[in-house]
Motif scaffolding. Structure first.
Motif, short mmCIF file in Angstrom:
data_model
loop_
_atom_site.label_atom_id
_atom_site.label_comp_id
_atom_site.label_asym_id
_atom_site.label_seq_id
_atom_site.Cartn_x
_atom_site.Cartn_y
_atom_site.Cartn_z
N CYS A 3 0.82 -1.22 0.00
CA CYS A 3 0.00 0.00 0.00
C CYS A 3 0.85 1.27 0.00
O CYS A 3 0.51 2.26 -0.65
N THR A 4 1.98 1.23 0.71
CA THR A 4 2.83 2.41 0.80
C THR A 4 3.46 2.73 -0.55
O THR A 4 3.44 3.88 -1.01
N THR A 5 4.03 1.72 -1.21
CA THR A 5 4.69 1.97 -2.49
C THR A 5 3.67 2.33 -3.58
O THR A 5 3.94 3.16 -4.44
N LEU A 6 2.48 1.71 -3.53
CA LEU A 6 1.44 2.04 -4.49
C LEU A 6 0.95 3.48 -4.29
O LEU A 6 0.75 4.22 -5.25
N ALA A 7 0.78 3.86 -3.02
CA ALA A 7 0.33 5.22 -2.73
C ALA A 7 1.31 6.25 -3.26
O ALA A 7 0.93 7.29 -3.81
N ALA A 8 2.61 5.98 -3.11
CA ALA A 8 3.63 6.91 -3.59
C ALA A 8 3.64 6.98 -5.11
O ALA A 8 3.82 8.05 -5.70
N GLU A 9 3.43 5.86 -5.76
CA GLU A 9 3.54 5.82 -7.22
C GLU A 9 2.35 6.47 -7.92
O GLU A 9 2.52 7.16 -8.93
N ILE A 10 1.14 6.25 -7.40
CA ILE A 10 -0.03 6.81 -8.08
C ILE A 10 -0.55 8.06 -7.36
O ILE A 10 -1.60 8.59 -7.73
N GLU A 11 0.19 8.50 -6.33
CA GLU A 11 -0.08 9.78 -5.66
C GLU A 11 -1.47 9.86 -5.04
O GLU A 11 -2.25 10.77 -5.31
N VAL A 12 -1.77 8.88 -4.21
CA VAL A 12 -2.97 8.90 -3.39
C VAL A 12 -2.59 8.42 -1.99
O VAL A 12 -1.44 8.06 -1.75
N SER A 13 -3.52 8.40 -1.08
CA SER A 13 -3.22 7.96 0.28
C SER A 13 -3.19 6.44 0.37
O SER A 13 -3.79 5.74 -0.45
N SER A 14 -2.52 5.95 1.39
CA SER A 14 -2.46 4.50 1.60
C SER A 14 -3.85 3.94 1.88
O SER A 14 -4.16 2.81 1.48
N LYS A 15 -4.70 4.71 2.56
CA LYS A 15 -6.06 4.24 2.84
C LYS A 15 -6.85 4.09 1.54
O LYS A 15 -7.64 3.16 1.39
N THR A 16 -6.64 5.01 0.60
CA THR A 16 -7.32 4.91 -0.69
C THR A 16 -6.88 3.65 -1.43
O THR A 16 -7.70 2.92 -2.01
N VAL A 17 -5.58 3.37 -1.40
CA VAL A 17 -5.07 2.15 -2.04
C VAL A 17 -5.67 0.91 -1.41
O VAL A 17 -6.06 -0.03 -2.09
N GLN A 18 -5.77 0.90 -0.08
CA GLN A 18 -6.32 -0.25 0.61
C GLN A 18 -7.77 -0.49 0.21
O GLN A 18 -8.20 -1.63 0.00
N ARG A 19 -8.54 0.59 0.07
CA ARG A 19 -9.93 0.46 -0.38
C ARG A 19 -9.99 -0.08 -1.81
O ARG A 19 -10.82 -0.93 -2.13
N ASP A 20 -9.08 0.41 -2.66
CA ASP A 20 -9.05 -0.07 -4.05
C ASP A 20 -8.66 -1.55 -4.11
O ASP A 20 -9.23 -2.32 -4.91
N ILE A 21 -7.71 -1.95 -3.30
CA ILE A 21 -7.30 -3.37 -3.26
C ILE A 21 -8.48 -4.24 -2.84
O ILE A 21 -8.74 -5.30 -3.44
N SER A 22 -9.21 -3.80 -1.82
CA SER A 22 -10.37 -4.57 -1.35
C SER A 22 -11.44 -4.65 -2.44
O SER A 22 -12.07 -5.71 -2.64
#
Length: 352
Positions: free
Chosen positions: A49-68
């Protein structure tokens, strides 16, 4: 006159985004984020989540929601790898389920497919068929459309779609999506009378310009393929079933040269070699006829080629070779040569 309030609003618009505001995800549409995450994971980079958040420029919580969402709503085989500390797909993802199509959407695709018949062989048909195929790929477990391009030198007479065909298509889609058994009368090409069959539908697909149902037949203990045109008196059952583990329509049909399946004969492969010349060489070389095919130029200008493919059966390749007439010559195997020779002799005998 410039007011203090307007100056503050202008300053706010021109102020650079800080790290927090940049990562809100407000400027990143949800589907764009999901597609970016999909591409990164499919590349085998094991992002978290951390590396994805940095790469696509969103928050880690947003990435976690997208993953789910990808895992729970889209059904993607997405898991976290404990050792490599990142997400990965547990199996190959060929098509991305971008859309959740309804029964009406799929029936509309069925009708649209037939509506394209008068355009077949034109640039417009190719453009539209590619677009419809992308839509159909949104639900690979339910329906597939595989339009084959035709040269502009060929044409196909348009035929109407009967109301019964549309109703049958829709009912079969319901059974595939709901995992419900169906019963129907089916007349095989070689049979004098139809036979009652009870099956577990897994897939409805457009193959070689015809619509087919791929279903598990409990009485025969194997997958079978049924032409929709030869199905009648369909009845929806009440019994639910679980889909066969690992079923893939492309794999099921991969051993043959069209709609025929040769399940259980995968170990017996026929290495087919056919020589084509003239217009046939050009048309054959332009298209993907089988996943295993290879094309070798026998003349630098491509006027003579050798077509090669590994098949589990020879029934459909025999008809395909015959369709090219004198422009095709079988180089092997001997069984295919004999099949073609026998058919030609029968054709000549019928003309006497």
């Amino acid at each position: 006159m410039t007011t203090a309030a307007s100056r503050r609003r202008a300053a706010a618009r021109n102020k650079p985004l800080d790290d927090t505001s940049r990562r809100t995800g407000a400027s990143r549409p949800a589907m764009w984020r999901v597609m970016e995450i999909h591409k990164i994971i499919r590349a085998g980079r094991f992002p978290n989540c951390t590396t994805l958040a940095a790469e696509i420029e969103v928050s880690s919580k947003t990435v976690q929601r997208d993953i789910s969402f990808m895992r729970d709503q889209l059904g993607l085989p997405l898991e976290y790898h404990v050792t490599k500390h990142g997400y990965h797909y547990t199996q190959e993802v060929h098509e991305f389920p971008m859309l959740q199509l309804s029964r009406n959407d799929l029936v509309a695709l069925f009708l649209a497919r037939h509506a394209l018949d008068p355009l077949r062989g034109t640039r417009l048909e190719r453009m539209l068929s590619e677009s419809f195929s992308k839509i159909a790929e949104a639900c690979p477990g339910e329906v597939s459309i595989a339009w084959h391009e035709l040269d502009e030198a060929f044409s196909v007479k348009a035929s109407g779609v009967l109301a019964a065909d549309v109703a049958l298509f829709g009912d079969l889609l319901d059974s595939v999506r709901g995992c419900v058994e169906v019963s129907f009368d089916y007349r095989k090409l070689t049979a004098d009378q139809p036979e009652r069959r009870t099956v577990r539908p897994h897939h409805v697909g457009q193959i070689e310009h015809g619509w087919y149902l791929i279903a598990f037949d409990p009485a025969r203990g194997a997958m079978r393929t049924f032409a929709l045109q030869r199905i009648s008196n369909l009845e929806m059952g009440r019994a639910k079933f679980e889909r066969e583990a690992g079923f893939d329509a492309r794999i099921h049909l991969g051993g043959g040269f069209g709609v025929w399946s040769y399940e259980g004969t995968e170990e017996r492969k026929h290495e087919v070699h056919v020589r084509f010349e003239g217009y046939a060489a050009r048309v054959v070389a332009e298209r993907q006829w089988h996943p295993t095919q290879a094309i070798r130029k026998l003349q630098p200008d491509g006027s003579v080629i050798e077509f090669q493919a590994d098949l589990s059966g020879l029934e459909e390749i025999t008809r395909w070779v015959l369709s090219w007439g004198s422009r095709a010559k079988v180089l092997g195997p001997p069984e295919l040569e004999e099949r073609v020779r026998t058919e030609l002799a029968g054709m000549c005998g019928a003309c006497q």
